[in-house]
Design an enzyme around this catalytic site. Structure first.
Site, PDB file in Angstrom:
ATOM      1  N   GLY A 290      -2.906  -4.448  63.658  1.00  0.00           N
ATOM      2  CA  GLY A 290      -4.055  -4.898  62.884  1.00  0.00           C
ATOM      3  C   GLY A 290      -4.639  -3.887  61.902  1.00  0.00           C
ATOM      4  CD  GLN A 291      -2.764   0.243  62.995  1.00  0.00           C
ATOM      5  OE1 GLN A 291      -2.419  -0.887  63.325  1.00  0.00           O
ATOM      6  NE2 GLN A 291      -2.167   1.319  63.434  1.00  0.00           N
ATOM      7  CE  LYS A 292      -9.559  -2.648  54.356  1.00  0.00           C
ATOM      8  NZ  LYS A 292     -10.893  -2.726  54.811  1.00  0.00           N
ATOM      9  CB  THR A 293      -1.609   0.012  55.986  1.00  0.00           C
ATOM     10  OG1 THR A 293      -1.592   0.356  57.379  1.00  0.00           O
ATOM     11  CG2 THR A 293      -2.372   1.062  55.216  1.00  0.00           C
ATOM     12  CG  LEU A 294       0.214  -2.195  60.127  1.00  0.00           C
ATOM     13  CD1 LEU A 294       0.156  -2.056  61.642  1.00  0.00           C
ATOM     14  CD2 LEU A 294       1.659  -2.023  59.641  1.00  0.00           C
TER      15      LEU A 294
END
Ligand SMILES: Nc1nc2c(ncn2[C@@H]2O[C@H](COP(=O)(O)OP(=O)(O)O)[C@@H](O)[C@H]2O)c(=O)[nH]1
Ligand SMILES: [Mg+2]
Length: 181
Positions: free
Chosen positions: A67-71
């Protein structure tokens, strides 16, 4: 077409569940707890993990996606054929509740998620002083959702509270849908 395929799979008692939410919400810990795995060795998810659980005669394929922003831009690759979206919220993270609402809102307009039901897990409910169900319901503006059948449940991946109830709702929803169409 999609809905026909979906129904065929529901008849086979097989479901695809997409577990999403901001990073650190507790998605991976929830999956581990459900699988009876050690919940103290969770590290941030890069990519995705698929776990299959047998529940009430159904085969639940749970997709746990980072769920990280980049993902988050990759989330769309997992929408297809999703029966239920489980949106995991960190009930202690007041600062990012707005971010959380926006990400969820962005998902609910996705065409390929249109037939999916939505279960909101208010996770980390074991933490004292965390946001209550109404705060999350209002913060995420759940009452304004018209496109998806939804349900919110407070839970804790740490204690295991309400996780089985969540799966029960998911399966019952599948049964209801089979009956409806
Ligand atoms: N107190 C508490 N901590 C939790 C709970 N669920 C997850 N955590 C913690 O939150 C952190 C992030 O969990 P993780 O499963 O990696 O989140 P993910 O990024 O959504 O997969 C970890 O340190 C977990 O131990 C919960 O229900 N209660
Ligand atoms: Mg994770």
């Amino acid at each position: 077409m999609l809905s026909i395929l979906r129904k065929a799979r529901l008849k086979d008692k097989e479901m695809r569940i997409l577990m999403l939410g901001l990073d650190n919400a507790g998605k991976t810990t929830i999956v581990k707890r459900i699988m009876n795995e050690d919940v103290n060795s969770v590290s941030p998810t890069l990519g995705f993990i698929i776990k299959t659980i047998d529940y009430d005669g159904y085969k639940l394929n749970i997709w746990d996606v980072g769920g990280q922003k980049t993902l988050r831009t990759y989330w769309k690759n997992y929408f297809e054929k999703t029966d239920t979206l489980i949106w995991v919220v960190d009930a202690t993270d007041r600062e990012r509740l707005d971010d959380c609402r926006q990400e969820l809102k962005g998902l609910l307009v996705q065409e390929r998620l249109m037939g999916a039901s939505l279960l909101v897990f208010k996770n980390k409910s074991d933490v004292r002083g965390c946001m209550n169900k109404d705060e999350i319901r209002e913060g995420l503006q759940l009452d304004s959702i018209r496109t998806h059948k939804w349900h919110i449940l407070p839970c804790s991946a740490m204690t295991g509270a309400n996780l089985q109830e969540g799966l029960q709702w998911v399966v019952q929803d599948a049964k209801d849908r089979l009956f409806l169409y």
